[in-house]
Scaffold this motif. Structure first.
Motif, PDB file in Angstrom:
ATOM      1  N   UNK A 183       0.768  -1.242   0.098  1.00 59.74           N
ATOM      2  CA  UNK A 183       0.036  -0.040   0.135  1.00 59.74           C
ATOM      3  C   UNK A 183       0.932   1.408  -0.134  1.00 59.74           C
ATOM      4  N   UNK A 184       1.874   1.165   0.584  1.00 57.82           N
ATOM      5  CA  UNK A 184       2.915   2.253   0.616  1.00 57.82           C
ATOM      6  C   UNK A 184       3.816   2.414  -0.680  1.00 57.82           C
ATOM      7  N   UNK A 185       3.401   1.369  -1.646  1.00 60.98           N
ATOM      8  CA  UNK A 185       4.186   1.384  -3.009  1.00 60.98           C
ATOM      9  C   UNK A 185       5.285   0.716  -3.310  1.00 60.98           C
ATOM     10  N   UNK A 186       5.620  -0.425  -2.296  1.00 60.97           N
ATOM     11  CA  UNK A 186       6.539  -1.476  -2.439  1.00 60.97           C
ATOM     12  C   UNK A 186       6.234  -2.275  -3.768  1.00 60.97           C
ATOM     13  N   UNK A 187       7.099  -2.443  -4.699  1.00 67.11           N
ATOM     14  CA  UNK A 187       7.220  -3.380  -5.605  1.00 67.11           C
ATOM     15  C   UNK A 187       7.517  -4.787  -5.146  1.00 67.11           C
ATOM     16  N   UNK A 188       6.956  -5.889  -5.255  1.00 63.73           N
ATOM     17  CA  UNK A 188       7.430  -7.261  -4.828  1.00 63.73           C
ATOM     18  C   UNK A 188       8.350  -7.782  -5.694  1.00 63.73           C
ATOM     19  N   UNK A 189       9.025  -8.960  -5.394  1.00 68.30           N
ATOM     20  CA  UNK A 189      10.029  -9.601  -6.092  1.00 68.30           C
ATOM     21  C   UNK A 189       9.314 -10.164  -7.553  1.00 68.30           C
ATOM     22  N   UNK A 190       8.102 -10.535  -7.294  1.00 61.61           N
ATOM     23  CA  UNK A 190       7.429 -11.268  -8.512  1.00 61.61           C
ATOM     24  C   UNK A 190       7.239 -10.223  -9.491  1.00 61.61           C
ATOM     25  N   UNK A 191       6.584  -8.872  -8.838  1.00 60.62           N
ATOM     26  CA  UNK A 191       6.329  -7.704  -9.964  1.00 60.62           C
ATOM     27  C   UNK A 191       7.482  -7.387 -10.621  1.00 60.62           C
ATOM     28  N   UNK A 192       8.547  -7.178  -9.883  1.00 60.50           N
ATOM     29  CA  UNK A 192      10.087  -6.860 -10.559  1.00 60.50           C
ATOM     30  C   UNK A 192      10.419  -7.758 -11.469  1.00 60.50           C
ATOM     31  N   UNK A 193       9.951  -9.128 -11.465  1.00 61.35           N
ATOM     32  CA  UNK A 193      10.504 -10.175 -12.441  1.00 61.35           C
ATOM     33  C   UNK A 193       9.539 -10.088 -13.569  1.00 61.35           C
ATOM     34  N   UNK A 194       8.092  -9.975 -13.112  1.00 65.00           N
ATOM     35  CA  UNK A 194       7.180  -9.680 -14.397  1.00 65.00           C
ATOM     36  C   UNK A 194       7.602  -8.873 -15.311  1.00 65.00           C
ATOM     37  N   UNK A 195       8.190  -7.700 -14.873  1.00 68.74           N
ATOM     38  CA  UNK A 195       8.268  -6.577 -15.793  1.00 68.74           C
ATOM     39  C   UNK A 195       9.528  -6.978 -16.786  1.00 68.74           C
ATOM     40  N   UNK A 196      10.726  -7.626 -16.094  1.00 65.68           N
ATOM     41  CA  UNK A 196      11.594  -8.348 -17.079  1.00 65.68           C
ATOM     42  C   UNK A 196      11.159  -9.168 -18.026  1.00 65.68           C
ATOM     43  N   UNK A 197      10.089 -10.048 -17.482  1.00 64.87           N
ATOM     44  CA  UNK A 197       9.421 -10.999 -18.677  1.00 64.87           C
ATOM     45  C   UNK A 197       8.924 -10.484 -19.770  1.00 64.87           C
ATOM     46  N   UNK A 198       8.167  -9.474 -19.278  1.00 64.96           N
ATOM     47  CA  UNK A 198       7.397  -8.641 -20.245  1.00 64.96           C
ATOM     48  C   UNK A 198       8.251  -7.785 -21.220  1.00 64.96           C
ATOM     49  N   UNK A 199       9.349  -7.133 -21.105  1.00 62.12           N
ATOM     50  CA  UNK A 199      10.079  -6.522 -21.687  1.00 62.12           C
ATOM     51  C   UNK A 199      11.325  -7.316 -22.363  1.00 62.12           C
ATOM     52  N   UNK A 200      11.233  -8.531 -22.169  1.00 62.59           N
ATOM     53  CA  UNK A 200      11.981  -9.497 -23.263  1.00 62.59           C
ATOM     54  C   UNK A 200      13.538  -9.743 -22.438  1.00 62.59           C
ATOM     55  N   UNK A 201      13.606  -9.304 -21.270  1.00 59.99           N
ATOM     56  CA  UNK A 201      14.882  -9.474 -20.560  1.00 59.99           C
ATOM     57  C   UNK A 201      15.102 -10.951 -20.121  1.00 59.99           C
ATOM     58  N   UNK A 202      14.187 -11.549 -19.542  1.00 65.00           N
ATOM     59  CA  UNK A 202      14.090 -12.674 -19.016  1.00 65.00           C
ATOM     60  C   UNK A 202      12.779 -13.641 -19.370  1.00 65.00           C
ATOM     61  N   UNK A 203      12.838 -15.107 -19.155  1.00 66.62           N
ATOM     62  CA  UNK A 203      11.829 -15.691 -19.321  1.00 66.62           C
ATOM     63  C   UNK A 203      10.968 -15.998 -18.425  1.00 66.62           C
ATOM     64  N   UNK A 204       9.607 -16.470 -18.772  1.00 70.30           N
ATOM     65  CA  UNK A 204       8.586 -16.716 -17.803  1.00 70.30           C
ATOM     66  C   UNK A 204       9.006 -17.872 -16.789  1.00 70.30           C
ATOM     67  N   UNK A 205       9.523 -19.116 -17.431  1.00 72.47           N
ATOM     68  CA  UNK A 205      10.073 -20.072 -16.508  1.00 72.47           C
ATOM     69  C   UNK A 205      10.957 -19.584 -15.560  1.00 72.47           C
ATOM     70  N   UNK A 206      12.075 -18.635 -15.890  1.00 72.92           N
ATOM     71  CA  UNK A 206      12.915 -17.969 -15.036  1.00 72.92           C
ATOM     72  C   UNK A 206      12.095 -17.246 -13.651  1.00 72.92           C
ATOM     73  N   UNK A 207      11.247 -16.382 -14.176  1.00 71.80           N
ATOM     74  CA  UNK A 207      10.661 -15.712 -13.061  1.00 71.80           C
ATOM     75  C   UNK A 207       9.771 -16.649 -12.262  1.00 71.80           C
ATOM     76  N   UNK A 208       9.282 -17.738 -12.422  1.00 70.42           N
ATOM     77  CA  UNK A 208       8.828 -18.711 -11.648  1.00 70.42           C
ATOM     78  C   UNK A 208       9.657 -19.421 -10.797  1.00 70.42           C
TER      79      UNK A 208
END
Length: 571
Positions: free
Chosen positions: A539-564
Motif C-alpha cells: 500500500x506504501x508503494x513497494x514493488x514485490x520480487x514477483x512484480x519486478x521479475x514480471x516486468x523483465x519477462x514482459x520487456x524480453x529481458x528474462x523468461x517466464x520459467x525463470x521468473x517462476x
C-alpha cells in the motif's frame, strides 16, 4: 594506415570529450603506477568510463575498426595463418582480409599499438597487418575455444608420462612432489589447474566444483547460477590436483580427513581475482569448491545493479537516514554483498567514519576501515562490534547477522545514533521482521531501529542472440496479470554457442525494497504478522520480487520459467 603507430594520450582525449573529470584522470594516473596497467584499463576498473565508450574513443584516435569477436564467424584458414603460440603471446587473432585484399591481413588485437606483435605477424604471414581493436577477454575466450581441448589433452598426456616415470615412487609422494614444484612453470598439473581457473573466469563462473567419483573426476562450473559439467579427468589425477590447490591456498597438504578452507589470489587477463577454496573429504576422495570473485566486481555504480527507476529512488531515500538499520536479504549467491558494497561506496565521504566487520573481507574500499572475523582469536561478529562501537563510527557494516547477540548489538547501535547496514537470510522483506522477532529482538525495538529492507534475487538474462518469441498461454497470462482476451508475445530460451546452449547469458537483479514508514512502524511495534506487514508495504508503494521479475519477462529481458523459478518461494 599509419595512424596506429603514433603515440596517443587516451586520458587527455577522454577529458577533452567530457567523458571523465580531471579528478578521475589524476586518480587513474596514481592507480596506474600501483597496478602497472594501461591507463584506459585503469579508468574502466575505477568505473570512470565504460569499456564500450573507451573502445569507441580508441578506435577514433587510431583510425581503426573494432572487432567484436563474440559475434564474428571466423574463417579457420585465415586464423591458421598465425600459430597458437604467437596468438597467445601477443593476444591477437587474424579475422579477415581488408576489403578483399589478400595482402592486407586484419588482426584483432588487445593492444593495436604493439609494434613488436605487428612486425612478427607480418614476418610470419608475409602480409601487411591492418590492426583492429578487440577486448582481451574476448580474445582469450576465442583462443580457449579454439585450442583449449587440444591443450588440455597435451597436459593430460604429459601428466600420465610423468606418472609412469615416477612409478617407483608411492602415489602420495608423487602427488605431493607434483604439487610442491611451484617454481616449475611447465609442470603439467600446475598448468592444468591454472588453465581450469583461467577458463572459469572467462566463462563468467562463480564457483568451480572438482568432484571425485568412483572412476573419474568431474569438473563443473556454476555459470549464471546453474551448474554445468565442463570436463572429466582420470581419477588417478585427483591427489595431484588437490595437493596443488592446497599449496596454492595455504592449506595443510598432509591433512586429508578434515575439511579445510583457504584463499587464492590470482591474476587473469590483467584483473585480480580472489578465490575462496573449500576442501571436503568424501567417500571417493577430497572434493574442492572454489568461489571466484573479482576484486573490482563488487564496486559498481547504483545504476548497474538492475534496479528500476522507482527502486533507485527508494534506495537513495533509505541511504539518507542518519541512523537506523538497513538490511539486505536473500539466499546465498543473490548479490547481497554487491548491493552492500554499492551502498557503502555511496556513503563513503570524507566526513564520515565507516567501519565494517566481515567474514571474510570480500573487497577492499579506500577510505573504509575493514575488520575480518577470526573465530580462533575470539574475534566474532559480536566481539568485533563491541570494539567497533568504541572507535567513534558513523556507519557500521556487519557482513551478516547470524545470531541473537549480534542482532541485539546492531539494534542498540542503531538506536544510539549509528547507521548499521547488514545482511540476513530471509525470503522477503516482510519475513525479515518476523525473523528478527524469532531471534529474540523486541518488536518495539525493531520498529524504532529498522529504516529499510531490500530483498533481492538474480534472474538470468535471455541470450540476445538466440532468444525466441512465443505467444503467452492462458496460464502465463494469469501469472503475468495480463488481459485474457488479448494476445501477447514474450521470449523463451533457445540455446546457441554464445550462451553454451543454456539460452541465457548474464544475470540481472530484481528487488523488493520496503521503506519503513510510520504506518509500518506501528504495525511492527504491535507484533504484526508477515501478511499485515506485506500488505501495508505494498500500500506504501513497494514493488514485490514477483512484480519486478514480471516486468523483465514482459520487456524480453528474462523468461517466464525463470521468473517462476526464482520467485516461487516468495509468492
Amino acid at each position: 594506415m599509419e595512424n596506429y603507430r603514433k603515440k596517443i594520450r587516451i586520458g587527455e582525449a577522454l577529458l577533452q570529450r567530457g567523458m571523465i573529470t580531471g579528478e578521475q584522470l589524476q586518480k587513474a594516473l596514481e592507480d596506474q603506477k600501483i597496478r602497472k596497467k594501461m591507463l584506459g584499463d585503469t579508468l574502466v576498473e575505477n568505473g570512470s568510463v565504460s569499456r564500450d565508450a573507451l573502445n569507441e574513443v580508441l578506435c577514433e584516435l587510431l583510425n581503426i575498426s573494432f572487432a567484436d569477436l563474440k559475434n564474428m564467424t571466423l574463417d579457420q584458414k585465415i586464423v591458421n595463418l598465425v600459430d597458437e603460440n604467437t596468438m597467445r603471446k601477443f593476444k591477437v587473432v587474424p579475422v579477415g582480409f581488408y576489403e578483399g585484399d589478400f595482402n592486407m591481413l586484419q588482426v584483432a588485437m588487445a593492444d593495436p599499438m604493439d609494434i613488436n606483435a605487428i612486425n612478427e605477424i607480418e614476418i610470419i604471414t608475409g602480409k601487411q597487418v591492418q590492426p583492429m581493436l578487440a577486448n582481451l577477454p574476448d580474445i582469450n575466450i576465442y583462443l580457449d575455444k579454439l585450442f583449449g581441448k587440444s591443450q588440455t589433452q597435451e597436459l593430460l598426456s604429459k601428466f600420465k608420462t610423468q606418472q609412469q616415470n615416477n612409478s617407483l615412487v608411492t602415489e602420495a609422494e608423487a602427488a605431493e612432489d607434483a604439487a610442491r614444484r611451484e617454481e616449475v612453470e611447465n609442470s603439467p598439473i600446475v598448468l592444468l589447474v591454472n588453465k581450469m581457473i583461467e577458463n572459469a573466469v572467462r566463462e563468467r563462473t562463480s564457483d568451480i566444483h572438482i568432484e571425485p567419483m568412483e572412476t573419474y573426476i568431474r569438473v563443473r562450473y556454476r555459470i549464471d547460477g546453474a551448474l554445468r559439467e565442463m570436463a572429466r579427468y582420470d581419477v588417478s589425477m585427483l591427489n595431484a590436483m588437490i595437493a596443488r590447490l592446497k599449496i596454492m591456498s595455504n592449506m595443510d597438504i598432509s591433512e586429508k580427513r578434515k575439511p579445510q578452507d583457504g584463499r587464492i589470489t590470482i591474476m587473469v587477463d590483467g584483473g585480480e581475482w580472489d578465490i575462496r577454496v573449500s576442501n571436503l573429504p568424501t567417500c571417493y576422495g577430497e572434493k574442492v569448491v572454489m568461489r571466484l570473485a573479482s576484486k573490482t566486481g563488487f564496486k559498481r555504480e547504483k545504476s548497474a545493479l538492475g534496479m528500476l527507476p522507482d527502486d533507485l529512488t527508494k534506495f537513495d531515500n533509505i541511504l539518507k537516514n542518519p541512523n537506523g538499520i538497513i538490511l539486505v536479504t536473500g539466499p546465498t549467491g543473490s548479490g547481497k554483498s554487491t548491493t552492500l558494497y554499492t551502498a557503502l561506496s555511496e556513503l563513503n565521504k570524507e566526513d564520515v567514519n565507516i567501519i565494517t566487520v566481515e567474514d571474510p573481507v570480500e573487497a577492499n574500499i579506500d577510505g573504509i576501515n575493514q575488520v575480518m572475523v577470526n573465530v580462533k582469536a575470539e574475534m566474532t561478529f559480536a566481539n568485533a562490534l563491541r570494539s567497533i562501537l568504541r572507535q567513534d563510527p558513523d556507519i557500521i557494516m556487519i557482513g551478516e547477522i547470524r545470531d541473537t547477540e549480534t542482532a541485539e548489538i546492531a539494534v542498540r547501535a542503531s538506536i544510539t545514533g549509528h547507521l548499521v547496514v547488514s545482511t540476513l537470510h530471509t525470503n522477503s522483506t516482510a519475513s525479515t521482521v518476523t525473523r528478527l522477532i524469532d531471534m529474540g529482538i523486541e518488536p518495539y525495538m525493531i520498529a524504532d531501529s529498522l529504516v529499510g529492507v531490500i530483498a533481492q534475487r538474480l534472474v538470468r538474462r535471455l541470450c540476445p542472440n538466440c532468444k525466441k518469441e512465443h505467444l503467452v498461454t492462458m496460464e502465463e497470462k494469469r501469472e503475468l496479470q495480463l488481459r485474457p482476451d488479448k494476445e501477447y508475445k514474450i521470449y523463451e530460451p533457445a540455446g546457441c554457442e554464445d550462451c553454451g546452449g543454456s539460452g541465457y547469458r548474464g544475470r540481472i537483479g530484481i528487488y523488493e525494497i520496503m521503506t519503513v514508514s510510520n504506518r509500518l512502524k506501528s504495525i511492527i511495534g504491535h507484533g504484526g504478522d508477515v501478511d499485515k506487514i506485506k500488505e501495508a508495504a505494498i500500500a506504501d508503494g513497494m514493488t514485490t520480487l514477483r512484480a519486478a521479475a514480471r516486468r523483465y519477462v514482459l520487456d524480453g529481458t528474462t523468461s517466464f520459467s525463470e521468473m517462476v523459478r526464482v520467485t516461487y518461494e516468495v509468492e
